[in-house]
Design an enzyme around this catalytic site. Structure first.
Site, PDB file in Angstrom:
ATOM      1  N   SER A  10       0.842  -1.198   0.000  1.00  0.00           N
ATOM      2  CA  SER A  10       0.000   0.000   0.000  1.00  0.00           C
ATOM      3  C   SER A  10       0.879   1.250   0.000  1.00  0.00           C
ATOM      4  O   SER A  10       1.670   1.477   0.926  1.00  0.00           O
ATOM      5  CB  SER A  10      -0.905   0.009   1.231  1.00  0.00           C
ATOM      6  OG  SER A  10      -1.556   1.251   1.314  1.00  0.00           O
ATOM      7  N   HIS A  35      -1.452  -0.973  -4.258  1.00  0.00           N
ATOM      8  CA  HIS A  35      -2.707  -0.508  -3.663  1.00  0.00           C
ATOM      9  C   HIS A  35      -2.564   0.990  -3.400  1.00  0.00           C
ATOM     10  O   HIS A  35      -1.623   1.421  -2.722  1.00  0.00           O
ATOM     11  CB  HIS A  35      -2.939  -1.288  -2.375  1.00  0.00           C
ATOM     12  CG  HIS A  35      -4.216  -0.986  -1.670  1.00  0.00           C
ATOM     13  ND1 HIS A  35      -5.424  -1.499  -2.067  1.00  0.00           N
ATOM     14  CD2 HIS A  35      -4.474  -0.241  -0.569  1.00  0.00           C
ATOM     15  CE1 HIS A  35      -6.378  -1.086  -1.252  1.00  0.00           C
ATOM     16  NE2 HIS A  35      -5.830  -0.314  -0.324  1.00  0.00           N
ATOM     17  N   MET A  39      -8.477   9.099  -0.048  1.00  0.00           N
ATOM     18  CA  MET A  39      -9.342   9.410   1.099  1.00  0.00           C
ATOM     19  C   MET A  39      -9.923  10.802   0.964  1.00  0.00           C
ATOM     20  O   MET A  39      -9.228  11.735   0.573  1.00  0.00           O
ATOM     21  CB  MET A  39      -8.518   9.422   2.384  1.00  0.00           C
ATOM     22  CG  MET A  39      -7.835   8.119   2.680  1.00  0.00           C
ATOM     23  SD  MET A  39      -6.826   8.315   4.156  1.00  0.00           S
ATOM     24  CE  MET A  39      -6.073   6.697   4.225  1.00  0.00           C
ATOM     25  N   HIS A  69      -8.304   2.218  -4.035  1.00  0.00           N
ATOM     26  CA  HIS A  69      -9.270   2.079  -2.939  1.00  0.00           C
ATOM     27  C   HIS A  69      -9.856   3.456  -2.640  1.00  0.00           C
ATOM     28  O   HIS A  69      -9.161   4.314  -2.097  1.00  0.00           O
ATOM     29  CB  HIS A  69      -8.506   1.492  -1.730  1.00  0.00           C
ATOM     30  CG  HIS A  69      -9.313   1.328  -0.493  1.00  0.00           C
ATOM     31  ND1 HIS A  69      -8.733   0.987   0.711  1.00  0.00           N
ATOM     32  CD2 HIS A  69     -10.641   1.434  -0.252  1.00  0.00           C
ATOM     33  CE1 HIS A  69      -9.676   0.901   1.641  1.00  0.00           C
ATOM     34  NE2 HIS A  69     -10.832   1.166   1.083  1.00  0.00           N
ATOM     35  N   MET A  71     -11.848   5.657  -0.496  1.00  0.00           N
ATOM     36  CA  MET A  71     -12.494   5.886   0.800  1.00  0.00           C
ATOM     37  C   MET A  71     -13.146   7.254   0.704  1.00  0.00           C
ATOM     38  O   MET A  71     -12.609   8.260   1.173  1.00  0.00           O
ATOM     39  CB  MET A  71     -11.451   5.836   1.926  1.00  0.00           C
ATOM     40  CG  MET A  71     -11.016   4.416   2.239  1.00  0.00           C
ATOM     41  SD  MET A  71      -9.498   4.364   3.188  1.00  0.00           S
ATOM     42  CE  MET A  71      -8.299   4.287   1.874  1.00  0.00           C
ATOM     43  N   MET A 140     -12.363  -4.838   5.286  1.00  0.00           N
ATOM     44  CA  MET A 140     -11.410  -4.014   6.041  1.00  0.00           C
ATOM     45  C   MET A 140     -11.121  -4.684   7.388  1.00  0.00           C
ATOM     46  O   MET A 140     -12.042  -5.108   8.092  1.00  0.00           O
ATOM     47  CB  MET A 140     -11.968  -2.611   6.290  1.00  0.00           C
ATOM     48  CG  MET A 140     -12.069  -1.716   5.062  1.00  0.00           C
ATOM     49  SD  MET A 140     -10.521  -1.466   4.165  1.00  0.00           S
ATOM     50  CE  MET A 140      -9.514  -0.614   5.380  1.00  0.00           C
ATOM     51  N   GLY A 145      -8.556   4.887   7.238  1.00  0.00           N
ATOM     52  CA  GLY A 145      -8.105   6.263   7.477  1.00  0.00           C
ATOM     53  C   GLY A 145      -6.606   6.362   7.704  1.00  0.00           C
ATOM     54  O   GLY A 145      -5.987   7.318   7.294  1.00  0.00           O
ATOM     55  N   GLY A 147      -2.666   4.121   8.140  1.00  0.00           N
ATOM     56  CA  GLY A 147      -1.860   2.911   8.131  1.00  0.00           C
ATOM     57  C   GLY A 147      -1.368   2.632   9.548  1.00  0.00           C
ATOM     58  O   GLY A 147      -1.564   3.448  10.461  1.00  0.00           O
ATOM     59  N   ASP A 174      -7.371  -5.651   4.226  1.00  0.00           N
ATOM     60  CA  ASP A 174      -6.564  -4.428   4.204  1.00  0.00           C
ATOM     61  C   ASP A 174      -6.561  -3.852   5.611  1.00  0.00           C
ATOM     62  O   ASP A 174      -7.622  -3.582   6.181  1.00  0.00           O
ATOM     63  CB  ASP A 174      -7.230  -3.454   3.208  1.00  0.00           C
ATOM     64  CG  ASP A 174      -6.486  -2.130   3.081  1.00  0.00           C
ATOM     65  OD1 ASP A 174      -5.358  -2.009   3.580  1.00  0.00           O
ATOM     66  OD2 ASP A 174      -7.066  -1.209   2.451  1.00  0.00           O
ATOM     67  N   GLY A 175      -5.336  -3.679   6.139  1.00  0.00           N
ATOM     68  CA  GLY A 175      -5.192  -3.086   7.463  1.00  0.00           C
ATOM     69  C   GLY A 175      -4.548  -4.036   8.444  1.00  0.00           C
ATOM     70  O   GLY A 175      -5.104  -5.089   8.744  1.00  0.00           O
ATOM     71  N   GLY A 176      -3.354  -3.674   8.898  1.00  0.00           N
ATOM     72  CA  GLY A 176      -2.683  -4.471   9.923  1.00  0.00           C
ATOM     73  C   GLY A 176      -2.145  -5.811   9.448  1.00  0.00           C
ATOM     74  O   GLY A 176      -1.907  -6.715  10.251  1.00  0.00           O
ATOM     75  N   GLY A 196       0.786  -2.317   4.057  1.00  0.00           N
ATOM     76  CA  GLY A 196       1.446  -1.020   3.946  1.00  0.00           C
ATOM     77  C   GLY A 196       2.698  -0.943   4.769  1.00  0.00           C
ATOM     78  O   GLY A 196       3.818  -1.179   4.284  1.00  0.00           O
ATOM     79  N   SER A 197       2.542  -0.632   6.056  1.00  0.00           N
ATOM     80  CA  SER A 197       3.717  -0.363   6.883  1.00  0.00           C
ATOM     81  C   SER A 197       4.637  -1.581   6.999  1.00  0.00           C
ATOM     82  O   SER A 197       5.864  -1.431   7.022  1.00  0.00           O
ATOM     83  CB  SER A 197       3.300   0.142   8.261  1.00  0.00           C
ATOM     84  OG  SER A 197       2.165  -0.518   8.712  1.00  0.00           O
TER      85      SER A 197
HETATM   86  C1  DX5 Z   1      -6.203   2.174   5.647  1.00  0.00           C
HETATM   87  C2  DX5 Z   1      -5.818   1.876   4.221  1.00  0.00           C
HETATM   88  C3  DX5 Z   1      -4.801   0.823   4.081  1.00  0.00           C
HETATM   89  C4  DX5 Z   1      -3.472   1.135   4.735  1.00  0.00           C
HETATM   90  C5  DX5 Z   1      -2.977  -0.131   5.357  1.00  0.00           C
HETATM   91  O1  DX5 Z   1      -7.264   3.038   5.671  1.00  0.00           O
HETATM   92  O2  DX5 Z   1      -6.951   1.475   3.480  1.00  0.00           O
HETATM   93  O3  DX5 Z   1      -4.597   0.433   2.731  1.00  0.00           O
HETATM   94  O4  DX5 Z   1      -2.506   1.617   3.853  1.00  0.00           O
HETATM   95  O5  DX5 Z   1      -1.834   0.117   6.076  1.00  0.00           O
HETATM   96  P1  DX5 Z   1      -1.179  -0.933   7.079  1.00  0.00           P
HETATM   97  O6  DX5 Z   1      -0.835  -2.144   6.268  1.00  0.00           O
HETATM   98  O7  DX5 Z   1      -0.010  -0.207   7.612  1.00  0.00           O
HETATM   99  O8  DX5 Z   1      -2.221  -1.241   8.131  1.00  0.00           O
HETATM  100 ZN    ZN Z   2      -6.608   0.594   1.455  1.00  0.00          ZN
END
Ligand code: DX5
Ligand code: ZN
Length: 226
Positions: A10, A35, A39, A69, A71, A140, A145, A147, A174-176, A196-197
């Site tokens: 991401s 990805h 937002m 994505h 949002m 999700m 919102g 990462g 997606d997320g964590g 992402g992170s």
């Molecule tokens: C959160 C995003 C994710 C985000 C995930 O709102 O939709 O795509 O980048 O980041 P990580 O993998 O760090 O949770």
């Molecule tokens: Zn996302």
């Protein structure tokens, strides 16, 4: 049906001081797609990228698949902009303030793949009317919102259920997502993972993607045997 395992870094977690370099790094890491999180501050308490960043990705790495994505409260008003900027899959939230059937249909007419997303607090039943119109469902696993949040394992009940009722579907989280939570996701029917992170923090993203892929392929094979 056998669903391909896909890993999507991401861009939200990239170093914005050298975005082009970060895009190249994701491509040469062997990512299946990038990805790109868009937002608006109505829908989530944050602001990220716009269509220009999607075109930047296309310009820097034309063959890296662009997975977008949205949002946004009114994604319907921006679908054409994102498609023209090069979005190849466009995800809209079921919680958005627009006609979701129309939005999914419009995405396909624009030549992109439509996907539907649901937030952690949204019951899975809300997306059932859209399953036949979407190529992919994103469940999700954090409140959207930001990462770097903690994976909400309880959301995997939804992925398990969706895999049972729609074996043909691509199911994404997606997320964590990290080495451990990705395994749990795949054990619960997920075949597409946004991270992402966890991935962008790695010095050697290629090695990290490769290790994750090998581990998940093994988990998937074992699941299929069981
Ligand atoms: C959160 C995003 C994710 C985000 C995930 O709102 O939709 O795509 O980048 O980041 P990580 O993998 O760090 O949770
Ligand atoms: Zn996302």
């Amino acid at each position: 049906m056998e669903k391909k395992l896909m890993i999507l870094p991401s861009l939200l977690a990239a170093d914005y001081g050298c975005l082009a370099k970060e895009i190249r790094r994701a491509a040469s890491a062997g990512a299946d797609a990038l990805h790109i999180d868009i937002m608006d501050p109505h829908f989530v308490p944050n602001i990220s990228f716009g269509p220009d960043i999607v075109s930047l990705v296309r310009r820097v790495e034309p063959t890296l698949y662009r997975h977008v994505h949205l949002m946004m409260s009114r994604p319907d008003l921006y679908l054409q902009r994102f498609a023209e900027a090069g979005a190849q899959t466009i995800q809209v939230h079921v919680e958005a303030d627009c006609d979701i059937h129309n939005a999914l249909r419009h995405i396909r007419e624009l030549g992109a793949k439509p996907a539907i997303v649901l937030n952690p607090e949204t019951p899975v039943e809300r997306i059932l009317p859209y399953l036949s119109e979407a190529d992919e469902v994103l469940v999700m696993t954090v409140h959207p919102g930001y990462g770097g949040q903690k994976f909400m394992g309880e959301c995997l009940e939804k992925t398990r259920y969706l895999r049972k009722i729609a074996p043909h579907l691509d199911i994404m989280v997606d997320g964590g997502v990290n080495g451990e939570t990705a395994v749990k996701a795949v054990e619960n029917g997920v075949n597409m993972l946004v991270s992402g992170s966890f991935l962008f923090a790695k010095e050697d993203m290629r090695k990290a993607v490769e290790a994750l892929r090998n581990r998940l392929e093994t988990v998937k094979r074992e699941g299929e045997k069981a």
